[in-house]
Design a protein around this motif. Structure first.
Motif, PDB file in Angstrom:
ATOM      1  N   SER A   1      -4.613  -0.357  -5.218  1.00  0.00           N
ATOM      2  CA  SER A   1      -4.939  -1.525  -6.027  1.00  0.00           C
ATOM      3  C   SER A   1      -3.872  -2.665  -5.628  1.00  0.00           C
TER       4      SER A   1
ATOM      5  N   ILE B   1      -4.651  -4.494  -2.506  1.00  0.00           N
ATOM      6  CA  ILE B   1      -5.930  -5.495  -2.763  1.00  0.00           C
ATOM      7  C   ILE B   1      -5.599  -6.907  -3.522  1.00  0.00           C
ATOM      8  N   LYS B   2      -4.542  -6.505  -4.444  1.00  0.00           N
ATOM      9  CA  LYS B   2      -3.827  -7.773  -5.281  1.00  0.00           C
ATOM     10  C   LYS B   2      -3.253  -8.590  -4.197  1.00  0.00           C
TER      11      LYS B   2
ATOM     12  N   ALA C   1     -13.851  -0.050  -2.892  1.00  0.00           N
ATOM     13  CA  ALA C   1     -12.702  -0.508  -3.866  1.00  0.00           C
ATOM     14  C   ALA C   1     -13.656  -1.242  -4.773  1.00  0.00           C
TER      15      ALA C   1
ATOM     16  N   TYR D   1       0.837  -1.175   0.038  1.00  0.00           N
ATOM     17  CA  TYR D   1      -0.098   0.076  -0.057  1.00  0.00           C
ATOM     18  C   TYR D   1       0.650   1.332   0.035  1.00  0.00           C
TER      19      TYR D   1
ATOM     20  N   ILE E   1     -11.882  -2.732   1.723  1.00  0.00           N
ATOM     21  CA  ILE E   1     -12.643  -2.901   0.550  1.00  0.00           C
ATOM     22  C   ILE E   1     -14.068  -1.995   0.666  1.00  0.00           C
TER      23      ILE E   1
END
Length: 631
Positions: A99, A102-103, A131, A93, A126
């Motif tokens: 993004s 989150i991956k 998100a 982050y 999220i």
């Protein structure tokens, strides 16, 4: 190239002298958790100086590459270190934004889908950042509840779901009611507050919204449309009061097991016996109740702190084999097991091979067996696989050729039991086995073939096999072979051959003395029952010899077979042992006091000095008895 070779000399790590040594350590041993931890700490220190939001310099490509390589490699090997996933998310982050974080969550949940902490963090991210689209967020909550919603302390996930759904659909929505109704049946730690929430929602819904139609039909014979308000209210109260009592009972019963468990986190340390016992007791309780989803939930929780032990894995796999028809799911569990259970505990891998056999996937089963053969285990298991999958004649011929191939110095040796003549194995499967055999594993091959023949051949052919191969060097220390040979002759009541076996293992063998003692005990027992008094009298010297051989206090000069074994090292060990005992049965005297200035009896004209002794101080030393087990 060793692990991390492309990032080892990066300039961004030049101020961290432990960077390269830690990379080298994990290259040598991927299980070096301390080295991985050191790498992660260094990365976090370096990452602190960079950011993606413009407040600090942007991260260089080599740092991003290092972060991905180290975290993916480490957590790919140890996905149950949940705290390190959180570190990975935080680092990603800071360097690359939402993004990228989150991956990382996606990676974490694919490798550790039963982590309550990871699901809680992912859902918070999220939701807070919106998100994903609404339906995607709802799907994520549903997946989380399916994966971890039955865990005893899973209320944070359910609370987050209820809070989010209320913000999207309304406090008194049917969507919130559906979540609450699911919760009322789950034995969770905070079950009571969900009943409170239900009673707040109850006035807004009809009886058909609250009680499923199939259950409602068992509660009243009156058509639903004909029920008055008071009757409906009474049915609802009775139904949910009974449900409350049932959920309360289940929660309280589970608390007894939950409170007995002290460790819930993954560790590479050996699992304490008390912890294993606590989890097994919990599983016994759940299996007795028979709720499949609840049973699986406890298994998956148990496999976090006990992942490196094969005990729970084996139990879980047996349960799945009995209850599940989802072959992909079963294979996934087997593969997860292989990540954590050390290779020196092969039983779960044998279970995997037998599972493939059951499905008819013989090539896959064979691959598992061969992988274990390469590590020096599983010879008997692989021969069993060949026996089950080959025609009897092919298997017998392969075994004959395999055993005869154990005589490299005598390639034309012909065993009495081999009808095809000595030759190297021709069958490809036996050739693969032959190429992996060591001295130790070749003994196991002989034992398996001996058992196979004993079950199928007459006593003469079976005896011929034993006598043809008992002098193989690999068998001198093979307890299984000599026990099998002795048991065979004992079953035939052939006391002469039993004695011959005892004589050989006592003089030439290298099996434990406890095993020999048990053979002697059985021999004496059978002799006393099966032979006459005259035979006993004529063989009394042999019987005494055997008894003396196993007596730890018997002197060396009376132990015939011990002297034979020592004499194989030359005459000196025998003489040394005899001299050390100095005539004291079973007592080793390290040094005997010796007169170093003997008196000359012919010298009567001079005053002679007082006698001096060498090793006189040893006379009061503690008595040392011989270590019979090591001889």
């Amino acid at each position: 190239m060793s692990f991390g070779g492309e990032i080892a000399d990066s300039a961004i790590f030049q101020d961290y002298p432990l960077w390269k040594p830690s990379l080298e350590r994990v290259s040598e041993d991927v299980n070096e958790v301390d080295a991985w931890d050191q790498l992660v700490r260094i990365l976090e220190s370096v990452v602190f100086g960079y950011s993606n939001d413009g407040t600090k310099p942007k991260p260089p490509p080599e740092l991003l590459k290092s972060v991905t390589l180290v975290f993916d490699s480490f957590l790919g090997r140890f996905p149950l270190f949940f705290a390190f996933w959180k570190n990975y998310v935080a680092v990603s982050y800071q360097l690359e934004g939402l993004s990228a974080a989150i991956k990382v969550f996606d990676k974490a949940l694919s490798l550790a889908p039963y982590s309550l902490d990871i699901w809680s963090d992912y859902l918070s991210v999220i939701v807070a950042n919106k998100a994903l689209p609404v339906e995607a967020i709802r799907a994520a909550f549903e997946e989380a509840c399916s994966s971890v919603g039955r865990q005893y302390l899973s209320h944070p996930v359910w609370d987050a779901y209820l809070e989010w759904e209320a913000s999207e659909s309304g406090e008194s929505s049917s969507e919130c009611l559906a979540i609450i109704l699911r919760l009322l049946e789950l034995p969770l730690h905070q079950y009571a507050k969900y009943f409170t929430r239900f009673y707040e929602l109850k006035p807004y819904f009809a009886i058909t919204d609250l009680i499923p139609a199939d259950r409602l039909a068992t509660l009243t014979a009156t058509p639903i449309d004909a029920l008055d308000v008071d009757t409906s209210a009474q049915i609802i109260d009775d139904y949910f009061n009974a449900l409350f009592e049932s959920t309360q009972k289940g929660t309280n019963e589970r608390w007894a097991y939950e409170s007995a468990i002290k460790e819930f986190d993954f560790s590479l340390n050996e699992v304490p016996a008390a912890e294993l016992a606590a989890w097994e007791a919990y599983l016994d309780y759940e299996e007795l109740n028979g709720i499949t989803d609840q049973i699986r939930c406890v298994y998956e929780r148990a496999l976090v702190p006990t992942a490196s032990s094969e005990v729970i894995w084996k139990r879980y796999l047996r349960w799945l084999l009995k209850t599940s028809t989802d072959h992909e799911d079963l294979e996934a569990v087997f593969k997860r097991c292989h990540i954590f259970v050390p290779e020196d505990k092969p039983e779960v891998r044998f279970m995997f091979a037998r599972y493939h056999e059951k499905l008819g996937a013989l090539d896959a089963a064979k691959a598992v067996y061969l992988s274990l053969l390469g590590k020096g285990v599983g010879v008997a298991k692989y021969l069993g696989f060949l026996e089950r999958t080959k025609e009897e004649k092919v298997f017998r011929d392969g075994c004959d050729a395999l055993i005869n191939s154990l005589y490299p110095e005598q390639p034309k040796k012909k065993a009495k039991t081999n009808s095809n003549g000595a030759r190297l194995a021709k069958d490809a499967d036996f050739v693969e086995l032959q190429n992996t055999l060591t001295e130790q594993t070749s003994a196991m091959a002989v034992v398996y073939v001996a058992r196979y023949r004993r079950e199928r051949e007459n006593s003469r052919d079976c005896r011929n096999f034993f006598t043809a191969h008992y002098k193989l060097p690999a068998l001198r220390s093979c307890t299984a072979f000599w026990t099998l040979f002795f048991d065979f002759e004992a079953s035939q009541r052939n006391t002469a051959n039993m004695y011959n076996i005892l004589e050989y293992v006592c003089a030439q063998g290298q099996i434990p003395i406890t095993t020999i003692n048990e053979m002697i005990r059985r021999y004496l027992q059978i002799v006393s029952r099966c032979v006459g008094v005259s035979v006993l009298a004529s063989s009394r010297l042999d019987l005494v010899k055997l008894l003396l051989e196993t007596d730890s206090e018997a002197p060396t000069h009376a132990r015939h077979f011990l002297k034979q074994r020592l004499s194989q090292q030359g005459d000196e060990p025998v003489e040394k042992r005899l001299a050390a005992e100095n005539g004291h049965p079973g007592i080793v005297v390290e040094k005997r006091p010796r007169l170093v200035n003997p008196v000359d009896p012919l010298n009567v004209f001079e005053v002679q000095s007082l006698p001096n002794f060498k090793h006189a101080e040893k006379a009061t030393a503690p008595i040392v008895y011989p270590d019979v087990e090591s001889v």
